[in-house]
Design a protein around this motif. Structure first.
Motif, PDB file in Angstrom:
ATOM      1  N   ALA A  50     -10.664  10.315  -3.330  1.00 50.76           N
ATOM      2  CA  ALA A  50     -11.243  11.660  -3.277  1.00 50.76           C
ATOM      3  C   ALA A  50     -12.103  11.790  -2.032  1.00 50.76           C
ATOM      4  N   SER A  51     -12.257  13.018  -1.550  1.00 51.42           N
ATOM      5  CA  SER A  51     -13.093  13.253  -0.380  1.00 51.42           C
ATOM      6  C   SER A  51     -13.895  14.531  -0.547  1.00 51.42           C
ATOM      7  N   ILE A  52     -14.981  14.606   0.220  1.00 52.34           N
ATOM      8  CA  ILE A  52     -15.789  15.828   0.231  1.00 52.34           C
ATOM      9  C   ILE A  52     -16.188  16.112   1.670  1.00 52.34           C
ATOM     10  N   ARG A  53     -15.893  17.321   2.119  1.00 52.59           N
ATOM     11  CA  ARG A  53     -16.192  17.743   3.493  1.00 52.59           C
ATOM     12  C   ARG A  53     -16.929  19.069   3.436  1.00 52.59           C
ATOM     13  N   SER A  54     -18.173  19.060   3.865  1.00 53.20           N
ATOM     14  CA  SER A  54     -18.995  20.272   3.860  1.00 53.20           C
ATOM     15  C   SER A  54     -18.919  20.979   2.513  1.00 53.20           C
ATOM     16  N   VAL A  63      -5.902  11.300  -9.801  1.00 53.48           N
ATOM     17  CA  VAL A  63      -7.255  11.374 -10.362  1.00 53.48           C
ATOM     18  C   VAL A  63      -7.721  12.814 -10.571  1.00 53.48           C
ATOM     19  N   ARG A  64      -6.933  13.773 -10.084  1.00 58.41           N
ATOM     20  CA  ARG A  64      -7.371  15.177 -10.179  1.00 58.41           C
ATOM     21  C   ARG A  64      -7.558  15.577 -11.628  1.00 58.41           C
ATOM     22  N   GLY A  65      -8.682  16.213 -11.907  1.00 59.70           N
ATOM     23  CA  GLY A  65      -8.990  16.616 -13.277  1.00 59.70           C
ATOM     24  C   GLY A  65      -9.742  15.569 -14.073  1.00 59.70           C
ATOM     25  N   ARG A  66      -9.821  14.349 -13.551  1.00 59.65           N
ATOM     26  CA  ARG A  66     -10.545  13.274 -14.245  1.00 59.65           C
ATOM     27  C   ARG A  66     -11.749  12.795 -13.450  1.00 59.65           C
ATOM     28  N   PHE A  67     -11.644  12.797 -12.140  1.00 56.62           N
ATOM     29  CA  PHE A  67     -12.717  12.302 -11.263  1.00 56.62           C
ATOM     30  C   PHE A  67     -13.386  13.465 -10.546  1.00 56.62           C
ATOM     31  N   THR A  68     -14.681  13.303 -10.260  1.00 60.81           N
ATOM     32  CA  THR A  68     -15.422  14.306  -9.511  1.00 60.81           C
ATOM     33  C   THR A  68     -16.282  13.619  -8.457  1.00 60.81           C
ATOM     34  N   ILE A  69     -16.112  14.027  -7.194  1.00 58.42           N
ATOM     35  CA  ILE A  69     -16.924  13.492  -6.112  1.00 58.42           C
ATOM     36  C   ILE A  69     -18.034  14.494  -5.799  1.00 58.42           C
ATOM     37  N   SER A  73     -28.569  16.415  -3.560  1.00 55.13           N
ATOM     38  CA  SER A  73     -29.222  17.414  -2.726  1.00 55.13           C
ATOM     39  C   SER A  73     -29.953  16.789  -1.539  1.00 55.13           C
ATOM     40  N   ALA A  74     -30.394  15.551  -1.672  1.00 56.22           N
ATOM     41  CA  ALA A  74     -31.056  14.857  -0.559  1.00 56.22           C
ATOM     42  C   ALA A  74     -30.051  14.351   0.470  1.00 56.22           C
ATOM     43  N   ARG A  75     -28.790  14.441   0.107  1.00 52.28           N
ATOM     44  CA  ARG A  75     -27.690  14.004   0.970  1.00 52.28           C
ATOM     45  C   ARG A  75     -27.838  12.552   1.399  1.00 52.28           C
ATOM     46  N   ASP A  76     -28.263  11.714   0.422  1.00 52.15           N
ATOM     47  CA  ASP A  76     -28.342  10.292   0.728  1.00 52.15           C
ATOM     48  C   ASP A  76     -27.537   9.443  -0.245  1.00 52.15           C
ATOM     49  N   THR A  77     -26.897  10.087  -1.203  1.00 51.71           N
ATOM     50  CA  THR A  77     -26.102   9.350  -2.191  1.00 51.71           C
ATOM     51  C   THR A  77     -24.833  10.129  -2.491  1.00 51.71           C
ATOM     52  N   VAL A  78     -23.734   9.408  -2.525  1.00 52.57           N
ATOM     53  CA  VAL A  78     -22.442   9.988  -2.900  1.00 52.57           C
ATOM     54  C   VAL A  78     -22.063   9.423  -4.256  1.00 52.57           C
ATOM     55  N   TYR A  79     -21.576  10.282  -5.123  1.00 51.36           N
ATOM     56  CA  TYR A  79     -21.199   9.860  -6.466  1.00 51.36           C
ATOM     57  C   TYR A  79     -19.700  10.046  -6.688  1.00 51.36           C
ATOM     58  N   LEU A  80     -19.192   9.268  -7.619  1.00 51.43           N
ATOM     59  CA  LEU A  80     -17.840   9.485  -8.136  1.00 51.43           C
ATOM     60  C   LEU A  80     -17.933   9.377  -9.647  1.00 51.43           C
ATOM     61  N   GLN A  81     -17.875  10.509 -10.305  1.00 49.49           N
ATOM     62  CA  GLN A  81     -17.841  10.537 -11.768  1.00 49.49           C
ATOM     63  C   GLN A  81     -16.398  10.357 -12.208  1.00 49.49           C
ATOM     64  N   MET A  82     -16.165   9.337 -13.000  1.00 52.98           N
ATOM     65  CA  MET A  82     -14.813   9.009 -13.434  1.00 52.98           C
ATOM     66  C   MET A  82     -14.746   9.124 -14.949  1.00 52.98           C
ATOM     67  N   ASN A  83     -13.945  10.044 -15.429  1.00 51.26           N
ATOM     68  CA  ASN A  83     -13.760  10.256 -16.865  1.00 51.26           C
ATOM     69  C   ASN A  83     -12.332   9.935 -17.257  1.00 51.26           C
ATOM     70  N   ASN A  84     -12.152   9.720 -18.556  1.00 52.26           N
ATOM     71  CA  ASN A  84     -10.813   9.445 -19.089  1.00 52.26           C
ATOM     72  C   ASN A  84     -10.101   8.359 -18.268  1.00 52.26           C
ATOM     73  N   LEU A  85     -10.793   7.264 -18.084  1.00 48.36           N
ATOM     74  CA  LEU A  85     -10.260   6.184 -17.264  1.00 48.36           C
ATOM     75  C   LEU A  85      -9.012   5.567 -17.890  1.00 48.36           C
ATOM     76  N   ARG A  86      -8.125   5.124 -16.999  1.00 49.88           N
ATOM     77  CA  ARG A  86      -6.864   4.524 -17.405  1.00 49.88           C
ATOM     78  C   ARG A  86      -6.782   3.103 -16.845  1.00 49.88           C
TER      79      ARG A  86
END
Length: 114
Positions: A50-54, A63-69, A73-86
Protein backbone atom coordinates in the motif's frame (compact mmCIF):
# COMPACT_ATOMS: atom_id res chain seq x y z
CA UNK A 1 20.02 10.10 6.60
CA UNK A 2 16.75 8.21 6.74
CA UNK A 3 16.44 5.00 8.70
CA UNK A 4 13.02 3.55 9.31
CA UNK A 5 12.03 1.42 12.28
CA UNK A 6 9.00 -0.84 11.90
CA UNK A 7 7.06 -2.31 14.81
CA UNK A 8 3.74 -3.87 15.72
CA UNK A 9 4.07 -7.28 14.12
CA UNK A 10 3.12 -10.52 15.82
CA UNK A 11 1.37 -13.83 15.51
CA UNK A 12 -2.38 -13.91 15.01
CA UNK A 13 -5.03 -16.36 13.89
CA UNK A 14 -6.79 -15.97 10.54
CA UNK A 15 -9.34 -13.21 10.79
CA UNK A 16 -7.28 -11.34 13.35
CA UNK A 17 -5.91 -7.80 13.20
CA UNK A 18 -2.63 -5.98 13.73
CA UNK A 19 -1.49 -2.38 13.43
CA UNK A 20 2.02 -1.77 12.20
CA UNK A 21 3.92 1.44 12.86
CA UNK A 22 6.89 3.01 11.13
CA UNK A 23 9.02 5.93 12.26
CA UNK A 24 12.21 7.59 11.05
CA UNK A 25 14.61 6.93 13.89
CA UNK A 26 17.46 9.19 12.74
CA UNK A 27 15.78 12.44 11.84
CA UNK A 28 12.76 13.18 13.94
CA UNK A 29 12.31 16.51 12.15
CA UNK A 30 11.76 14.78 8.82
CA UNK A 31 8.11 14.94 7.97
CA UNK A 32 6.58 11.97 6.24
CA UNK A 33 4.31 12.76 3.32
CA UNK A 34 4.69 10.04 0.72
CA UNK A 35 5.23 6.57 2.12
CA UNK A 36 4.50 2.93 1.45
CA UNK A 37 4.39 -0.46 3.10
CA UNK A 38 6.01 -3.53 1.57
CA UNK A 39 6.19 -7.16 2.56
CA UNK A 40 8.36 -10.14 1.85
CA UNK A 41 6.99 -13.62 2.27
CA UNK A 42 9.36 -16.56 2.83
CA UNK A 43 11.04 -17.50 -0.42
CA UNK A 44 9.47 -14.61 -2.34
CA UNK A 45 10.52 -11.16 -3.47
CA UNK A 46 9.56 -8.06 -1.58
CA UNK A 47 6.33 -6.54 -2.89
CA UNK A 48 4.43 -3.30 -2.51
CA UNK A 49 1.33 -3.56 -0.32
CA UNK A 50 0.00 0.00 0.00
CA UNK A 51 1.09 3.59 -0.54
CA UNK A 52 0.05 7.08 0.46
CA UNK A 53 0.94 10.21 -1.51
CA UNK A 54 -0.21 13.60 -0.29
CA UNK A 55 -3.08 11.90 1.49
CA UNK A 56 -4.15 9.76 -1.45
CA UNK A 57 -3.99 6.03 -0.74
CA UNK A 58 -3.53 3.09 -3.08
CA UNK A 59 -3.69 -0.62 -2.34
CA UNK A 60 -2.78 -3.81 -4.07
CA UNK A 61 -5.77 -5.95 -4.91
CA UNK A 62 -4.84 -8.64 -2.40
CA UNK A 63 -5.19 -6.24 0.57
CA UNK A 64 -7.79 -3.74 -0.65
CA UNK A 65 -10.68 -3.52 1.77
CA UNK A 66 -8.70 -5.17 4.58
CA UNK A 67 -5.66 -2.92 5.08
CA UNK A 68 -5.51 0.82 5.68
CA UNK A 69 -2.40 2.99 5.38
CA UNK A 70 -2.26 6.33 7.17
CA UNK A 71 0.11 8.99 8.48
CA UNK A 72 -0.47 10.69 11.82
CA UNK A 73 -1.10 14.42 12.15
CA UNK A 74 2.48 15.06 13.31
CA UNK A 75 3.63 13.36 10.12
CA UNK A 76 6.23 11.33 11.96
CA UNK A 77 4.60 7.90 11.99
CA UNK A 78 3.12 5.77 9.24
CA UNK A 79 0.61 3.09 10.13
CA UNK A 80 -0.75 0.00 8.44
CA UNK A 81 -3.97 -1.26 9.98
CA UNK A 82 -4.45 -4.85 8.92
CA UNK A 83 -7.83 -6.50 9.45
CA UNK A 84 -9.19 -9.90 8.52
CA UNK A 85 -5.69 -11.28 8.19
CA UNK A 86 -5.09 -14.37 6.10
CA UNK A 87 -2.29 -16.96 6.20
CA UNK A 88 -0.98 -15.57 2.89
CA UNK A 89 -0.38 -12.22 4.62
CA UNK A 90 2.45 -13.83 6.55
CA UNK A 91 5.77 -12.11 5.95
CA UNK A 92 8.25 -9.47 6.97
CA UNK A 93 6.74 -6.00 6.60
CA UNK A 94 8.76 -2.89 5.78
CA UNK A 95 8.07 0.77 5.22
CA UNK A 96 9.86 3.00 2.71
CA UNK A 97 9.07 5.68 0.21
CA UNK A 98 6.78 4.83 -2.73
CA UNK A 99 9.88 4.43 -4.90
CA UNK A 100 11.73 2.49 -2.21
CA UNK A 101 14.52 5.04 -2.42
CA UNK A 102 15.55 4.95 1.23
CA UNK A 103 17.56 2.36 3.12
CA UNK A 104 15.54 -0.61 4.30
CA UNK A 105 14.91 -1.13 7.99
CA UNK A 106 14.79 -4.46 9.79
CA UNK A 107 11.09 -4.94 9.20
CA UNK A 108 8.49 -6.41 11.52
CA UNK A 109 7.33 -10.02 11.30
CA UNK A 110 3.67 -10.84 10.76
CA UNK A 111 2.59 -14.46 11.11
CA UNK A 112 -0.98 -15.55 10.44
CA UNK A 113 -1.65 -19.13 11.37
CA UNK A 114 -4.23 -21.25 13.10
Amino acid sequence: QVQFVESGGGSVQPGGALRLSCTNSRNLRLKLNNMAWYRQAPGKQRELVASIRSGRTEYRDFVRGRFTISINSARDTVYLQMNNLRPEDTGLYFCNGPSASYSWGQGTQVTVSS
